[in-house]
Design an enzyme around this catalytic site. Structure first.
Site, mmCIF file in Angstrom:
data_model
loop_
_atom_site.group_PDB
_atom_site.id
_atom_site.type_symbol
_atom_site.label_atom_id
_atom_site.label_comp_id
_atom_site.label_asym_id
_atom_site.label_seq_id
_atom_site.Cartn_x
_atom_site.Cartn_y
_atom_site.Cartn_z
ATOM 1 N N LYS A 13 0.833 -1.214 0.000
ATOM 2 C CA LYS A 13 0.000 0.000 0.000
ATOM 3 C C LYS A 13 0.862 1.257 0.000
ATOM 4 O O LYS A 13 0.616 2.187 -0.748
ATOM 5 C CB LYS A 13 -0.898 0.054 1.253
ATOM 6 N N ARG A 88 -8.847 1.330 9.272
ATOM 7 C CA ARG A 88 -8.434 -0.051 9.508
ATOM 8 C C ARG A 88 -9.508 -0.831 10.255
ATOM 9 O O ARG A 88 -9.328 -2.026 10.494
ATOM 10 C CB ARG A 88 -7.161 -0.041 10.330
ATOM 11 N N ARG A 127 11.934 -6.435 4.573
ATOM 12 C CA ARG A 127 11.634 -5.004 4.534
ATOM 13 C C ARG A 127 12.592 -4.238 5.437
ATOM 14 O O ARG A 127 12.896 -4.674 6.551
ATOM 15 C CB ARG A 127 10.195 -4.821 5.021
ATOM 16 N N ARG A 160 11.830 -2.806 11.143
ATOM 17 C CA ARG A 160 10.910 -2.285 12.167
ATOM 18 C C ARG A 160 10.529 -3.381 13.149
ATOM 19 O O ARG A 160 10.341 -4.521 12.740
ATOM 20 C CB ARG A 160 9.627 -1.768 11.480
ATOM 21 N N ARG A 171 -0.086 -9.381 13.170
ATOM 22 C CA ARG A 171 -0.689 -8.294 12.383
ATOM 23 C C ARG A 171 -1.613 -8.851 11.296
ATOM 24 O O ARG A 171 -2.643 -8.239 10.981
ATOM 25 C CB ARG A 171 0.404 -7.418 11.760
#
Ligand code: AMP
Length: 213
Positions: A13, A88, A127, A160, A171
């Protein structure tokens, strides 16, 4: 043009929102980035948000909604915006619609970037994110020019906390339970478009441009 980006964490996204933001010259508003900036600056909001984020949980709606509604009132958002990571939950979507209805406005497109969970888990392990400017990279797909260093500002890149494998699984559970119902929500509003997000960013973007025309 007012766009909501939907899709699981790690679906791409943010990457697509940045491209769209430059192309249409409208702001990319990422609630995750706003929270991370608050954490970095040691604000009260940041301290509260961090306790949820580190566990892979959503920050409570009451800490998110006003923040976004205020942000949308800023001058640069007059011609449109791309919301990334908001809404969300159904209550967040309803609060957004109510705030927009007050000014006779509405969301034009909800773009759902579709990627299966197994692929997301693989992706997120690679990532990396810049601690200073928030730019995102991927060890394989979008590597920085110099290993471990941000192309934009020269700061160190990190994994992260919320991209750690066990947090990613949490998540994804939270996504399926609380965020996925938004797909039906926006379908019923007639603004949903589903875009295949498994492959390269350029292919996902081609799918998005087909929708936006
Ligand atoms: P993101 O960068 O969009 O993946 O967001 C990182 C984390 O910030 C999420 O896992 C949540 O803990 C929190 N967060 C971001 N946006 C929201 C939102 N709209 N509602 C609740 N929590 C959020």
């Amino acid at each position: 043009m007012k766009i909501v980006m939907l899709g699981a964490p790690g679906a791409g996204k943010g990457t697509c929102a940045k491209v769209l933001s430059e192309k249409y010259n409208i702001p990319h508003i990422s609630t995750g980035d706003i929270f991370r900036a608050n954490i970095k600056n040691g604000t009260e909001l940041g301290k509260k948000a961090k306790t949820y984020m580190d566990q892979g949980l959503l920050v409570p709606d009451e800490l998110v909604v006003d923040l976004v509604v205020d942000r949308l009132k800023q001058d640069d958002a007059k011609e449109g915006y791309i919301l990334d990571g908001f809404p969300r939950t159904i209550p967040q979507a309803e609060a957004l619609d109510a705030a927009l209805a007050q000014i006779n406005d509405k969301i034009d497109y909800a773009l759902d970037i579709e990627v299966e969970d197994a692929h997301i888990i693989e992706r997120m392990g690679g990532r990396r994110c810049c601690v200073k400017c928030g730019a995102t990279y991927h060890l394989v797909n979008v590597p920085p020019k110099k290993e471990g260093i941000c192309d934009v500002c020269g700061e160190a890149l990190i994994l992260r906390d919320d991209d750690a494998p066990e947090t990613v699984k949490k998540r994804l559970d939270v996504y399926h339970e609380q965020t996925q119902p938004l797909i039906t929500y926006y379908k019923e509003k007639g603004v949903l478009a589903e875009v295949e997000g498994h492959d390269e960013v350029t292919e996902t973007m081609a799918g998005i441009y087909q929708v936006l025309g």
